[in-house]
Design a protein around this motif. Structure first.
Motif, mmCIF file in Angstrom:
data_model
loop_
_atom_site.group_PDB
_atom_site.id
_atom_site.type_symbol
_atom_site.label_atom_id
_atom_site.label_comp_id
_atom_site.label_asym_id
_atom_site.label_seq_id
_atom_site.Cartn_x
_atom_site.Cartn_y
_atom_site.Cartn_z
ATOM 1 N N THR A 1 35.569 39.626 37.523
ATOM 2 C CA THR A 1 36.534 40.637 37.955
ATOM 3 C C THR A 1 36.260 41.003 39.418
ATOM 4 O OG1 THR A 1 35.051 42.334 37.106
ATOM 5 C CG2 THR A 1 36.863 41.683 35.667
ATOM 6 N N ARG A 2 35.271 40.262 39.999
ATOM 7 C CA ARG A 2 34.923 40.579 41.388
ATOM 8 C C ARG A 2 35.495 39.515 42.323
ATOM 9 N NH1 ARG A 2 30.274 40.488 43.132
ATOM 10 N NH2 ARG A 2 29.306 39.026 41.675
ATOM 11 N N SER A 3 36.020 39.967 43.496
ATOM 12 C CA SER A 3 36.663 38.992 44.397
ATOM 13 C C SER A 3 35.645 37.994 44.949
ATOM 14 C CB SER A 3 37.372 39.721 45.541
ATOM 15 O OG SER A 3 36.410 40.515 46.224
ATOM 16 N N ALA B 1 22.518 26.879 41.960
ATOM 17 C CA ALA B 1 23.018 27.698 43.065
ATOM 18 C C ALA B 1 22.972 29.171 42.656
ATOM 19 C CB ALA B 1 24.443 27.292 43.413
ATOM 20 N N HIS B 2 23.368 29.442 41.393
ATOM 21 C CA HIS B 2 23.396 30.823 40.944
ATOM 22 C C HIS B 2 21.999 31.408 40.813
ATOM 23 C CE1 HIS B 2 24.880 34.370 39.017
ATOM 24 N NE2 HIS B 2 26.084 33.993 39.388
ATOM 25 N N GLN B 3 21.077 30.593 40.283
ATOM 26 C CA GLN B 3 19.701 31.088 40.078
ATOM 27 C C GLN B 3 18.997 31.356 41.398
ATOM 28 O OE1 GLN B 3 18.268 31.312 36.803
ATOM 29 N NE2 GLN B 3 18.098 29.231 36.045
ATOM 30 N N VAL C 1 21.342 42.409 38.797
ATOM 31 C CA VAL C 1 22.242 42.231 39.948
ATOM 32 C C VAL C 1 23.673 42.589 39.547
ATOM 33 C CG1 VAL C 1 23.229 40.514 41.522
ATOM 34 C CG2 VAL C 1 20.764 40.562 41.123
ATOM 35 N N ASN C 2 24.073 42.161 38.331
ATOM 36 C CA ASN C 2 25.413 42.519 37.844
ATOM 37 C C ASN C 2 25.581 44.041 37.782
ATOM 38 O OD1 ASN C 2 26.583 40.050 37.517
ATOM 39 N ND2 ASN C 2 26.260 39.928 35.311
ATOM 40 N N ALA C 3 24.528 44.712 37.292
ATOM 41 C CA ALA C 3 24.613 46.177 37.170
ATOM 42 C C ALA C 3 24.768 46.809 38.553
ATOM 43 C CB ALA C 3 23.363 46.716 36.472
ATOM 44 N N ILE C 4 24.013 46.278 39.540
ATOM 45 C CA ILE C 4 24.119 46.805 40.914
ATOM 46 C C ILE C 4 25.533 46.556 41.445
ATOM 47 C CG2 ILE C 4 23.302 46.542 43.304
ATOM 48 C CD1 ILE C 4 20.563 45.699 42.143
ATOM 49 N N GLU C 5 26.035 45.333 41.192
ATOM 50 C CA GLU C 5 27.357 44.999 41.728
ATOM 51 C C GLU C 5 28.468 45.828 41.081
ATOM 52 O OE1 GLU C 5 26.981 40.808 41.349
ATOM 53 O OE2 GLU C 5 26.386 40.571 43.440
ATOM 54 N N ALA C 6 28.291 46.141 39.786
ATOM 55 C CA ALA C 6 29.334 46.916 39.102
ATOM 56 C C ALA C 6 29.186 48.411 39.377
ATOM 57 C CB ALA C 6 29.276 46.662 37.596
ATOM 58 N N LEU D 1 29.869 32.837 37.002
ATOM 59 C CA LEU D 1 28.906 31.960 36.335
ATOM 60 C C LEU D 1 27.663 32.697 35.857
ATOM 61 C CD1 LEU D 1 29.103 28.780 38.530
ATOM 62 C CD2 LEU D 1 29.637 28.946 36.118
ATOM 63 N N GLY D 2 27.443 33.898 36.413
ATOM 64 C CA GLY D 2 26.214 34.635 36.126
ATOM 65 C C GLY D 2 25.902 34.766 34.641
ATOM 66 N N LEU D 3 26.818 35.388 33.884
ATOM 67 C CA LEU D 3 26.532 35.634 32.470
ATOM 68 C C LEU D 3 26.523 34.343 31.658
ATOM 69 C CD1 LEU D 3 28.426 38.987 31.783
ATOM 70 C CD2 LEU D 3 25.965 38.600 31.917
#
Ligand SMILES: Nc1ncnc2c1ncn2[C@@H]1O[C@H](COP(=O)(O)OP(=O)(O)OP(=O)(O)O)[C@@H](O)[C@H]1O
Ligand SMILES: [Mg+2]
Length: 377
Positions: free
Chosen positions: A331-333, A168-170, A281-286, A338-340
């Motif tokens: 830390t995101r709502s 699901a994550h991929q 994606v994490n960098a964009i989200e953070a 699971l990403g990392l």
């Protein structure tokens, strides 16, 4: 003929004295005998009571042994030299059913196998050489077998759960790209050439998703993991295509330093590209709209290569550094956390390691280290 000599008085006295002496001696011997008899009697009584004690102890032991045999959770059987059941405790009777005593032991075993094929019995036997008999201990392991099967099922289920979460994550990144491309396709002012380019990208994302699903299904079927030779430069190309739509939508930028095409590693190309996409994606989200992500790769030496994904976002707070790779830590709502964990698993499957670096400009920095493919680099 001799004439009797008349006894003198002193002769008589001497005779009496020796008589008295003899009788005294006799008396002493008698008393000695008497005390010896008494002693012997005492010894006899003591040894009789010791034997009685011994007997009573043996009886107690036998009783204890009998209750132990009756209470044992396993069956105990005594098989004689003619292979017949000589003795059996209640559990053995419960396990094998009656008739049991005097029965042929191999026939008893065959009987239970026929009657209850799903029952699992574990047998341990010891030959008693002196008596020519065999002591058999039987334990019913059916429940253990069932439990093991259940644990196996549960392990497969939890692996399936982990895999589903991973899939699901991929799939999320390419799926969100397709949604973004679809939104662009709806624009009425789109030139034909543009429309075609978007359609191509859309098709690429769909093929990529299909590949991800295929490799997951391969895992379920027990197919060996992919160990193809991957050119790192190709992975960098793939991954840029994965994140292009996301970067565009967020207004973020990405720079990727090209690497020497001889730099290669072994593993699953799609999985590695997906892992890199996850980091971006994490960098964009953070970091939001203005974030810039920089990817650099190169050989450390003949055996190891390094991949660095650095952004200029807020970075990871010191107290969270230890926890960000834990599954479900977020830390995101709207995050699953699971990403990392998925990225770390993928990197490990490629024989590599991932760690959080210290970016001199602030922001987050992830360092991925891999073994260079043998014979390459
Ligand atoms: N580039 C980054 N900058 C700052 N913090 C980050 C960065 N990457 C990850 N983190 C931190 O690590 C946490 C865990 O990241 P992870 O990718 O595992 O889960 P998530 O992004 O929160 O959720 P999901 O990936 O399911 O959307 C994030 O919630 C965030 O706090
Ligand atoms: Mg994430």
């Amino acid at each position: 003929m001799q004439q009797a000599v008349p006894l003198e008085k002193h002769d008589l006295e001497a005779a009496f004295r020796s008589l008295a002496e003899v009788s005294h001696q006799l008396d002493a011997s008698y008393r000695d005998l008497e005390s010896r008899v008494a002693r012997l009697n005492e010894e006899l009584a003591a040894s009789r009571s010791a034997r009685l004690d011994e007997l009573a102890e043996k009886e107690r032991l036998l009783e204890r042994l009998a209750s132990l045999m009756a209470m044992l959770p396993g069956g105990v059987l005594l098989i004689d030299e003619r292979q017949q059941v000589r003795d059996a405790n209640p559990e053995a009777v419960a396990l094998f059913g009656e008739p049991l005593l005097g029965e042929d032991w191999p026939a008893v075993q065959a009987r239970i196998r026929e009657r209850e094929p799903e029952r699992h019995l574990s047998l341990h036997s010891r030959h008693l050489a002196q008596q020519g008999e065999t002591l058999v201990l039987v334990t019913d392991t059916t429940e253990l077998h069932d439990l093991q099967a259940q644990v196996g099922r549960e392990q497969r289920l939890s692996a399936l759960g982990e895999m589903a979460a991973r899939l699901a994550h991929q799939i999320r990144t390419p799926l969100s790209s397709t949604t973004l491309y679809l939104a662009q396709l709806r624009r009425p002012d789109l030139a034909v050439a543009q429309r075609e380019r978007i359609c191509d990208r859309l098709a690429e994302r769909l093929v990529h998703m299909e590949g991800l699903i295929e490799s997951m299904l391969g895992f379920v079927r027990g197919a060996p993991p992919r160990t193809e030779l991957i050119c790192l430069q190709d992975v960098l190309g793939d991954f840029q295509a994965h994140v292009q739509a996301r970067l565009q939508a967020a207004g973020a930028t990405l720079s990727v330093t090209p690497v020497d095409r001889t730099l290669a590693l072994r593993g699953d190309r799609d999985a590695l590209a997906g892992a890199l996409a996850n980091l971006v994606v994490n960098a964009i989200e953070a970091g939001g709209a203005a974030v810039h992500v920089d990817v650099w790769a190169g050989a450390l030496n003949r055996e190891r290569m390094l991949l660095r994904v650095r952004d200029n976002g807020p970075g990871v707070a010191q107290e969270l550094r230890e926890r960000i790779f834990d599954p479900f830590f977020t830390t995101r709502s709207t995050g699953t956390g699971l990403g990392l964990a998925v990225v770390a698993r993928t990197v490990n499957e490629l024989g590599g390691e991932i760690r959080l670096g210290d970016s001199p400009q602030g922001g987050a920095e992830f360092i991925l280290e891999f073994p260079v493919a043998e014979g390459e680099g």
